[in-house]
Design an enzyme around this catalytic site. Structure first.
Site, short mmCIF file in Angstrom:
data_model
loop_
_atom_site.label_atom_id
_atom_site.label_comp_id
_atom_site.label_asym_id
_atom_site.label_seq_id
_atom_site.Cartn_x
_atom_site.Cartn_y
_atom_site.Cartn_z
CD GLU A 45 -10.60 26.70 2.72
OE1 GLU A 45 -11.35 25.84 3.21
OE2 GLU A 45 -11.03 27.73 2.15
CG LEU A 81 -0.89 33.34 1.07
CD1 LEU A 81 -0.95 31.83 1.14
CD2 LEU A 81 -0.02 33.77 -0.11
CG ASN A 82 -7.56 35.86 2.45
OD1 ASN A 82 -7.79 35.90 3.66
ND2 ASN A 82 -7.84 34.80 1.71
CG HIS A 141 -9.86 27.92 6.69
ND1 HIS A 141 -8.72 28.69 6.61
CD2 HIS A 141 -9.68 27.10 7.76
CE1 HIS A 141 -7.88 28.34 7.57
NE2 HIS A 141 -8.42 27.38 8.28
NE ARG A 167 -13.23 33.19 4.27
CZ ARG A 167 -13.08 33.82 3.12
NH1 ARG A 167 -14.07 34.50 2.59
NH2 ARG A 167 -11.93 33.78 2.48
CG HIS A 168 -8.87 33.06 8.00
ND1 HIS A 168 -8.50 34.08 7.16
CD2 HIS A 168 -9.25 32.03 7.21
CE1 HIS A 168 -8.64 33.67 5.90
NE2 HIS A 168 -9.09 32.42 5.92
NE ARG A 200 -6.08 30.98 5.73
CZ ARG A 200 -5.52 29.85 5.29
NH1 ARG A 200 -4.32 29.48 5.73
NH2 ARG A 200 -6.17 29.07 4.43
#
Lengths: 468, 470
Positions: free
Chosen positions: A325, A261-262, A390, A255-256, A305
């Site tokens: 995503e 936001l994560n 993602h 993933r990135h 990202r």
């Protein structure tokens, strides 16, 4: 003609006529129809020509794109019937007892095909055996006619002794038939086994078999002969078979880096990397360099990202919109707590069937798989590739490579800052997991115990991972 | 050496993230689209006259351009017609006609020069070299030319011995050829048959052994059988897939939009509303129309949006829902009127008018994205026979552009009014279009490109071409 009212199914957000929720069969189908009758794919070829490899791979692909498919390997039926394998002599054409057993096994397998296609909602059955004689193929064609199945033959022809020996070493050494034998004995016996079949081998013939539907694969794909393709599914099968190869290579999935936001526990959106995410991007660059891969291709989505992550590698990369995503529609940029507050019903439906659930004005995992199919096709064509994507996307890709079901797919663990290295081996895929030692939030939410729409918020949010 | 990642900025038109310095986009290394091939490709047709080479060339060129691969065909016959103004008879093609041979060889050379111009200097990615190319000698000349210029070569050979098919070809496309402008049917057919004979003796088909290192597809008996050898890259793989899915069985494709919707009446875009009263009336008329047309085995496709499904329901026949046929996603502008878009996103509105094909709505899609999304639909339409596609304005524009070979500039402005069915019937090298209005009033949803597309234009200038609504 009166116009029926439409209602939208709550889970998949498909518009259907009101009445279909009752007894009537609905006129519209929500997926394009690939074929109107079940299909039998029949393998043809001498031993060690890759028939089982193709059977398994094709089955994995068809199941992933949503076509229920199953392999029926006649060799396995034979192993159940004749518990101990002694030698190649079993396969000699004048061994009448063995011939009887082998024919009985083929028929038993066909009976199971019949159960699968006619009574178990199977759509494609792959009949994996040598099927090297016209008689045997005639038997299968008659069987299919009786049952209303279409037949598509896949013949693998190879006379390169190096390839055949490599096959034997890769998959026959570990066969139950050769459990306690040493390498030389295995190769010797197996080559004699192949000779037994050669005597009566009649390949599919240009004239005699001109009305059959088939593809002939020569020398692991340098050439193909395609005859009489009848429908969409056969066309897709041909396209797939023409794109796969056996050149050794590895596919890296990750993933990135951790995003802003994560950190906030929010889903979707198009935010940039957090500090730790940027650290991961650098670490990824070092990791890939240490892997010292020849001609590595790097793919990202169109989202900030993944691109930021790729930028740190200092190598060319390609952006694929198809790798974006999953679109969470009205829930974009929300935390799970906010989704529970604003859309408790939706939240529950998602937990009931996470694969088919479509976000309002968004997508489902099922939609994602359709969207990712061209990516998978291109991954098959390519050699060494690093895909920076993602969570939901990575789950779909991983499910394809590791043959995971629709039920398992949405819960596969794809943590941030972890690279999965997939290397095809024998009939499957070896997975190595590399955590690049940079802390990140956990974004994996397990299925909670209570998925009822009547559940309370605590039950709904039971499995939400911690965040700011 | 791992430098810290460059800052990213989002290109305002296409919403693509790219590296920037001091807020300005930098020349960057990422490619924005999937790499089809790393060098130009020369597709070379092979086959006797009347084997469908030009048909295949034109169709393939149309498809590749539509999916965004700049492609151009080079028909050597046309070069010959420019050179030898008047066609007298088949004797021009006689293998003993030295004068004729010289001219034909010269024409092939000229065409190859133009190919080089296109691929090396004009940004072309694929050139289709449409000629008989029936001798190994000619093909070797082409291969050498391609090697010198760094092009990949892919041969497409069409083999057919069915006299009915060949006759039908001659009648369909040769009678109308400039070569036979002043001949009657029988004369033309007779001459053409003799022309074919001239090529037959020296015809060297692509051979399993002699040509084993070449990349090619042999199409036999109009698609009954294919032989594919050494596909080298993605674009060749796509070309093979496309060629294996097309057919020439006569059929018609019907394209129309859903009936007028509640949001249409309010002048709002996107959304997922139901049909208005007039929209429902259209659906009923469409049902009558379909029954009158009495189409054999008609397939009906809709999107997954309420308005197309409601329309299909009125037909009383089975239909299939395709998510890929959903209307273009207008992202943050969903369910807005153009007036509201101008008010809230005047910059976006102007950018869209500057390049409507490539413009991507924030959190939405562009026409360019739509085409990618619709490619599997086109592929399946090629496989099918009679199909009615009930879709949406932007989607219909994309599909229509494919069938009518419209450019990316024209595509977003194609007229696809509500309550009108377009019947497309393949004929000769193209497509006949019949437009059938089902005589039910509807709002106009077609917004022309305004005069002023600059970002500093006034509100009036921006809204100049908005069609009227409630």
């Amino acid at each position: 003609m009166e116009q029926t009212e439409l209602t939208q199914t709550p889970l998949q957000k498909i518009w259907v006529p009101w009445m279909s929720t009752l007894l009537q069969r609905r006129r519209g189908s929500s997926v394009p129809q690939f074929t109107n009758s079940p299909t039998m794919i029949v393998m043809v070829g001498l031993p060690a020509r890759g028939k089982t490899y193709i059977s398994k791979k094709l089955t994995r692909y068809l199941n992933w794109i949503g076509v229920p498919t199953k392999v029926f390997n006649v060799g396995q039926y034979r192993r159940e019937a004749v518990q101990t394998y002694k030698s190649y002599e079993f396969f000699m054409p004048n061994n009448e007892d063995a011939m009887k057993i082998r024919k009985a096994c083929a028929i038993a397998a066909l009976q199971d095909v019949n159960i699968y296609l006619t009574h178990e909602q199977g759509q494609v059955a792959v009949f994996d055996a040598t099927n090297t004689t016209r008689d045997r193929r005639e038997l299968i064609i008659n069987f299919s006619k009786e049952n209303g199945y279409k037949v598509f033959f896949v013949e693998s022809i190879c006379d390169d002794p190096d390839i055949i020996e490599a096959n034997i070493l890769q998959v026959k050494l570990t066969s139950p038939d050769y459990k306690d034998c040493d390498k030389e004995k295995v190769v010797e016996d197996f080559l004699k086994r192949i000779e037994c079949y050669k005597i009566n081998y009649t390949p599919l013939h240009d004239e005699y078999d001109r009305n059959l539907s088939y593809i002939k694969i020569f020398n692991v794909g340098s050439r193909y002969l395609v005859n009489h393709v009848l429908d969409h599914i056969q066309s897709r099968i041909v396209y797939y078979l023409m794109n796969i190869h056996v050149t050794p290579r590895s596919i890296y999935l990750c993933r990135h880096g951790e995003s802003e936001l994560n950190l906030l526990g929010r889903i979707g959106g198009d935010s940039g990397l957090s500090e730790r995410g940027k650290k991961f991007a650098s670490a990824l660059g070092l990791f890939m360099r240490d892997q010292a891969i020849q001609d590595l291709k790097v793919w990202t989505s169109h989202m900030k990202r993944t691109i930021q992550t790729a930028e740190a590698l200092g190598v060319p990369y390609e952006q694929w919109k198809a790798l974006n995503e999953i679109d969470a529609g009205v829930c974009e940029d929300m935390t799970y707590e906010e989704i529970q507050e604003n859309y408790p019903l939706e939240f529950a439906l998602r937990d009931q069937d996470k694969y088919r659930y479509r976000y309002p004005k968004g997508e489902s995992y099922e939609d994602l798989v359709q969207r990712l199919e061209p990516v998978i096709m291109e991954l098959e064509r390519q050699e060494n590739v690093l895909v920076i994507c993602h969570q939901a996307v990575m789950r779909c890709l991983l499910a394809y490579f590791l043959d995971k079901s629709a039920e398992e797919l949405p819960y596969l663990k794809c943590s941030l800052h972890t690279v999965l290295k997939l290397t095809p081996v024998a009939y499957g895929c070896k997975v190595e997991s590399f955590f690049l030692n940079i802390e990140a939030v956990n974004t994996h939410r397990d299925k909670p115990e209570n998925v009822e729409v009547t559940r309370n918020p605590e039950e709904a949010l039971d499995t939400v991972p911690a965040h700011i | 050496m791992a430098a810290s990642p460059r800052e990213l900025t989002q290109n305002p038109l296409k919403k693509i993230w790219m590296p920037c310095k001091n807020g300005h986009p930098e020349r960057h290394i990422s490619q924005r689209r999937v790499c089809m091939t790393n060098c130009p490709t020369l597709i070379v047709t092979v086959g006797l006259p009347a084997r469908g080479k030009t048909y295949i060339s034109k169709k393939l060129t149309r498809y590749l351009n539509w999916i965004g691969v700049p492609t151009k065909e080079f028909n050597v016959g046309q070069y010959r017609r420019r050179c030898v103004k008047i066609y007298k008879s088949f004797e021009f093609f006689s293998p003993d006609n030295e004068e004729g041979l010289k001219i034909r060889k010269q024409c092939a050379s000229t065409a190859l020069n133009d190919v080089q111009q296109y691929l090396s200097s004009e940004g072309g990615q694929v050139a289709v070299f449409d000629a008989t190319n029936t001798t190994r000698e000619r093909r070797n000349v082409i291969i050498k030319f391609a090697d010198q210029n760094g092009y990949k070569v892919f041969f497409v050979e069409s083999i057919c011995e069915d006299p009915d098919v060949i006759n039908a070809n001659i009648v369909q496309v040769k009678l109308g050829s400039p070569d036979y402008a002043d001949c009657n049917t029988d004369e033309a057919v007779e001459d053409f048959m003799k022309r074919i004979k001239c090529y037959e003796n020296s015809y060297e088909t692509l051979d399993e052994v002699l040509d084993k290192d070449l990349s090619y597809i042999k199409v036999m008996d109009v698609g009954q059988r294919y032989l594919v050898n050494r596909v080298m890259d993605h674009i060749q793989s796509r070309i093979v897939y496309y060629l294996m899915n097309i057919h020439i069985t006569p059929r018609s494709i019907y394209l129309c939009r859903h009936g007028e919707s509640d949001l249409n009446i309010k002048g709002k875009i996107g959304g997922d509303s139901g049909l208005s009263e007039r929209g429902k009336k259209f659906a009923r008329h469409l049902g009558d129309f379909i029954h009158e047309q009495n189409i054999k085995d008609l397939k009906v496709w809709t999107s997954q949006m309420k308005r197309t499904i409601q329309t299909a329901e009125a037909l009383g026949v089975p239909y299939e829902q395709w998510k890929a046929l959903n209307e273009i996603d207008a992202g943050v502008c969903e369910e807005m009127s153009y007036e509201e878009i101008q008010e809230h996103y005047p910059l976006e509105f102007a950018l869209r008018d500057q390049d409507k094909y490539r413009y991507r709505y924030p959190k939405g899609e562009s026409y360019e994205d739509l085409v990618q999304r619709l490619e599997p639909v086109i592929m399946e339409l090629e496989r099918q026979e009679n199909v009615l596609v009930i879709c949406h304005q932007a989607v219909m524009r994309c599909l229509l552009a494919y069938f009518l070979d419209k450019s990316a500039e024209e595509l977003p402005y194609l007229k696809c009014p509500l309550h009108t069915v377009l019947k497309l019937t393949p004929v000769a090298y193209g497509c006949k279009v019949e437009s059938i209005s089902l005589k039910v009033e509807a709002v106009n949803t077609h917004r022309e490109r305004p005069e002023n597309v600059t970002v500093n234009r006034s509100r009036e200038e921006a809204l100049q071409t908005v069609p009227s609504h409630l």
